[in-house]
Structure formats: structure tokens, C-alpha cells
Write an enzyme that holds these catalytic residues in place. Structure first.
Site, PDB file in Angstrom:
ATOM      1  N   LYS A  88      -6.717  -4.462   5.088  1.00  0.00           N
ATOM      2  CA  LYS A  88      -6.598  -4.776   4.058  1.00  0.00           C
ATOM      3  C   LYS A  88      -8.297  -4.878   2.962  1.00  0.00           C
ATOM      4  CE  LYS A  88      -1.992  -4.470   2.636  1.00  0.00           C
ATOM      5  NZ  LYS A  88      -0.855  -5.218   1.938  1.00  0.00           N
ATOM      6  N   ARG A 146       2.840  -8.086   9.508  1.00  0.00           N
ATOM      7  CA  ARG A 146       2.257  -7.377   9.651  1.00  0.00           C
ATOM      8  C   ARG A 146       1.993  -6.717   9.722  1.00  0.00           C
ATOM      9  NH1 ARG A 146       1.474  -2.406   5.958  1.00  0.00           N
ATOM     10  NH2 ARG A 146       2.879  -0.909   6.631  1.00  0.00           N
TER      11      ARG A 146
HETATM   12  C1  8Y4 Z   1      -6.315  -0.363   4.442  1.00  0.00           C
HETATM   13  C2  8Y4 Z   1      -5.503  -1.315   5.786  1.00  0.00           C
HETATM   14  C3  8Y4 Z   1      -5.730   0.185   3.440  1.00  0.00           C
HETATM   15  C4  8Y4 Z   1      -3.800  -1.035   5.171  1.00  0.00           C
HETATM   16  C5  8Y4 Z   1      -5.187  -0.078   2.615  1.00  0.00           C
HETATM   17  C6  8Y4 Z   1      -4.312  -0.915   3.936  1.00  0.00           C
HETATM   18  C7  8Y4 Z   1       2.055  -4.229   2.535  1.00  0.00           C
HETATM   19  C8  8Y4 Z   1       3.473  -3.057   3.270  1.00  0.00           C
HETATM   20  C9  8Y4 Z   1       1.811  -1.931   2.924  1.00  0.00           C
HETATM   21  C10 8Y4 Z   1       2.339  -5.428   2.799  1.00  0.00           C
HETATM   22  C11 8Y4 Z   1       4.772  -4.897   2.883  1.00  0.00           C
HETATM   23  C12 8Y4 Z   1      -1.711  -1.204   3.137  1.00  0.00           C
HETATM   24  C13 8Y4 Z   1       4.121  -0.609   3.660  1.00  0.00           C
HETATM   25  C14 8Y4 Z   1      -0.584  -0.700   2.567  1.00  0.00           C
HETATM   26  N1  8Y4 Z   1       1.888  -3.147   3.255  1.00  0.00           N
HETATM   27  N2  8Y4 Z   1       5.059  -3.432   3.094  1.00  0.00           N
HETATM   28  N3  8Y4 Z   1       3.576  -1.674   3.259  1.00  0.00           N
HETATM   29  N4  8Y4 Z   1       3.604  -6.159   2.838  1.00  0.00           N
HETATM   30  N5  8Y4 Z   1       6.289  -6.149   3.255  1.00  0.00           N
HETATM   31  N6  8Y4 Z   1      -2.696  -0.929   3.330  1.00  0.00           N
HETATM   32  O1  8Y4 Z   1       1.666  -6.448   2.848  1.00  0.00           O
HETATM   33  O2  8Y4 Z   1      -1.167  -1.555   4.810  1.00  0.00           O
HETATM   34  S1  8Y4 Z   1       0.856  -0.001   3.300  1.00  0.00           S
END
Ligand code: 8Y4
Length: 295
Positions: free
Chosen positions: A232, A266
Site C-alpha cells: 500500500k 491479507r
Molecule cells: C497497491 C497495493 C495499491 C494494494 C493499492 C492496493 C483491503 C481489502 C483491499 C484491506 C480487507 C489494496 C479488498 C486495496 N484492501 N480487504 N481489500 N482489508 N479486508 N490496494 O485492507 O490492496 S483492496
């Protein structure tokens, strides 16, 4: 020898993890995105076989559950229809369920997608909107699966514009406890509920750091805590690293979350995360505190 994973208690609905020392391995959830931007589109069949290949690898690397998602929730993403989501995720869930013994989680907010996914083999609903969509709580309760309730301020399209809180930890905790109470009143047992602060979902860097540092406030609710920190933007900001160079930062955050009491983590990069958590768990066995207890 490795300790038994906490997955039995949490996913089977038997007595949860409270009451005794928590020295079991935290569970790792592998991320499987099935959005058009995640696989260069060679059509549905190619997408499904590439997704299955990734699921095989994450399972072999030690993920106890694979989170299949067909709606992009990245900042700025636009909404998709239930039909489109179903068309993306169901073939993948069917393929995984037919071949692998792993648990499957469906990352969705839509009741129609929840029903189809569980009918195809999913045993958990991961909802970034904490089951706030019309009929979602009743649907999840009726399906008898585990749920993850995540906090988000605003909607993906605009949530990162200017997030504000009076007290981020208290507001996030109170929201999650309220949603979890709603689930319990609908008949979902406490042992099947995870709460998640939603790192990056309507939060700036300081909000994210505060929530991670004070994760104990969520652990103290006695709901199992899940976190998603993998790759993130807080890592990009803190270390000035692009998306493809955030593995070490992600592993460090996963370890911090574990030590602060998270039970389900996750991640994109399953192998290095499982290595780090296995090491941490061996050390934890020699501590008189449980993770999340010494904060
Ligand atoms: C780079 C990597 C840029 C990842 C953006 C992202 C969560 C989630 C997501 C979380 C739960 C993501 C579906 C966002 N994040 N579910 N989901 N908790 N429970 N962004 O933090 O990974 S998607």
C-alpha cells in the site's frame, strides 16, 4: 513442527482464540485480483487459468485462504455491475474449489455476488463496505459463512481526497463494533467475525500509522482482527518505493500487525510473509505476553 493455525477456530465456528496464550501462527490470506487491469486480457479462459496458477502458488507458499476479488477498490476506481463481477470471479472460484483444498474468500459488497460465490465454494465474505449494502448482512448470515468487516471513510472514487477524523482509532473502532453488533443480531456468531481498520481507505499516512500502532484498541474488542497493508501507498510514501518494490516494507508491516495482535493478514507476497511470521511465532512462544497484549 509448526503450531496449528488459528484457522480452525475462526473458520469452523468453534470456540475462538481468546482465553489462552495466543502463540499460534497468524493466518495469511493471499490476494487474487480478477480485474481487467490485473491480467493482460487474453479472454476469460486465459484469465481463469492464470488466476488458478497464482492460487496454486499462494496455496503452496502457505496461504490458508485466497481472497478472490472482481471489483477494483483502488483509489479512483469506478463501480462495476453485479453481472460483471460474477462473470469475473465465479469461473475462478469454481476452478480453485475443484482443484485446491484451500479456503476461498470473496471480496465483494454485493449480495448477489456473495450468494453465487458461496454456492461455488467460498466460505468467507470480505467486504470493504462492512456489509452496509441493502440486504448484505442478512445474506451473509443466511449463508453461514465467516465475514470480514472493513472500515472505509467515503467511497473509493473520492476517499483519499482529504480524509479527516477527530480521533481515528476511536472512530474506526466504534464503527466496526457497531457493524459487528449488527451482524451478531442477524445471527452471525462472534467467532466468525473479523474486523479490519481498512488501511488506505479514506486515511492519510498519519491515520494509517496511528491505526497500526494502536491496533490493540481493535484487539481489545475481542473480535478477531484482520489487516491489509501489502504494497500500500504508506510504504511508497515512507520509503519512496514504486509498487513493484514494496515487498520488504510489506513484510515489516505484516510483522508489526502480528505483534500488535492481528490474526489474519491479507498479502500479495505470501512466501516472504509466511517466513517472517513463522520466525516471529517461534520467538513469541518464549514471551510471557501474547501478541497484542504488551501494548
Ligand atoms: C497497491 C497495493 C495499491 C494494494 C493499492 C492496493 C483491503 C481489502 C483491499 C484491506 C480487507 C489494496 C479488498 C486495496 N484492501 N480487504 N481489500 N482489508 N479486508 N490496494 O485492507 O490492496 S483492496
Amino acid at each position: 513442527m509448526t503450531a496449528p493455525a488459528a484457522s480452525e477456530a475462526i473458520f469452523s465456528g468453534s470456540e475462538p482464540h481468546q482465553g489462552s496464550r495466543n502463540d499460534t501462527l497468524p493466518m495469511v490470506m493471499g490476494i487474487l485480483n480478477v480485474t481487467p487491469d490485473s491480467f493482460s486480457d487474453g479472454g476469460r479462459f486465459v484469465t481463469t487459468s492464470l488466476a488458478l496458477e497464482q492460487a496454486r502458488r499462494m496455496h503452496a507458499e502457505g496461504a490458508v485462504v485466497i481472497d478472490v476479488g472482481g471489483e477494483s477498490t483502488r483509489p479512483g476506481a469506478s463501480p462495476v455491475s453485479a453481472e460483471e463481477e460474477i462473470e469475473r470471479v465465479i469461473p475462478v472460484i469454481e476452478a480453485i474449489a475443484a482443484e485446491l483444498p484451500t479456503r476461498i474468500s470473496i471480496d465483494t459488497s454485493k449480495p448477489a455476488v456473495m450468494r453465487e460465490a458461496v454456492a461455488s465454494g467460498a466460505c468467507m465474505i470480505n467486504d470493504v463496505r462492512a456489509l452496509r449494502q441493502e440486504g448484505a448482512v442478512e445474506t451473509a448470515a443466511g449463508l453461514g459463512v465467516s465475514v470480514c468487516l472493513m472500515h472505509m471513510q467515503g467511497e473509493p472514487r473520492t476517499m483519499q481526497a482529504d480524509p479527516r477524523y477527530h480521533d481515528v482509532v476511536t472512530e474506526v473502532r466504534d464503527f466496526l463494533v457497531e457493524r459487528a453488533g449488527e451482524c451478531e443480531r442477524a445471527g452471525i456468531p462472534r467467532s466468525r467475525i473479523f474486523i479490519d481498520p481498512g488501511f488506505g481507505f479514506g486515511k492519510n499516512l498519519e491515520h494509517n500509522l496511528r491505526l497500526l500502532a494502536e491496533l490493540g484498541a481493535l484487539v481489545a474488542t475481542n473480535y478477531a482482527v484482520m489487516v491489509g497493508l501489502s504494497r500500500k501507498s504508506m510504504i511508497g510514501t515512507l520509503l519512496d518505493r514504486p509498487l513493484d518494490d514494496r515487498v520488504q516494507g510489506s513484510v515489516a508491516l505484516a510483522l508489526m500487525a502480528y505483534l500488535n495482535g492481528a490474526r489474519l493478514i491479507r498479502v500479495h507476497d505470501v512466501a516472504p510473509t509466511v517466513d517472517a511470521l513463522r520466525i516471529a511465532e517461534y520467538v513469541t512462544r518464549f514471551s510471557s505476553f501474547s501478541p497484542g497484549e504488551n501494548t
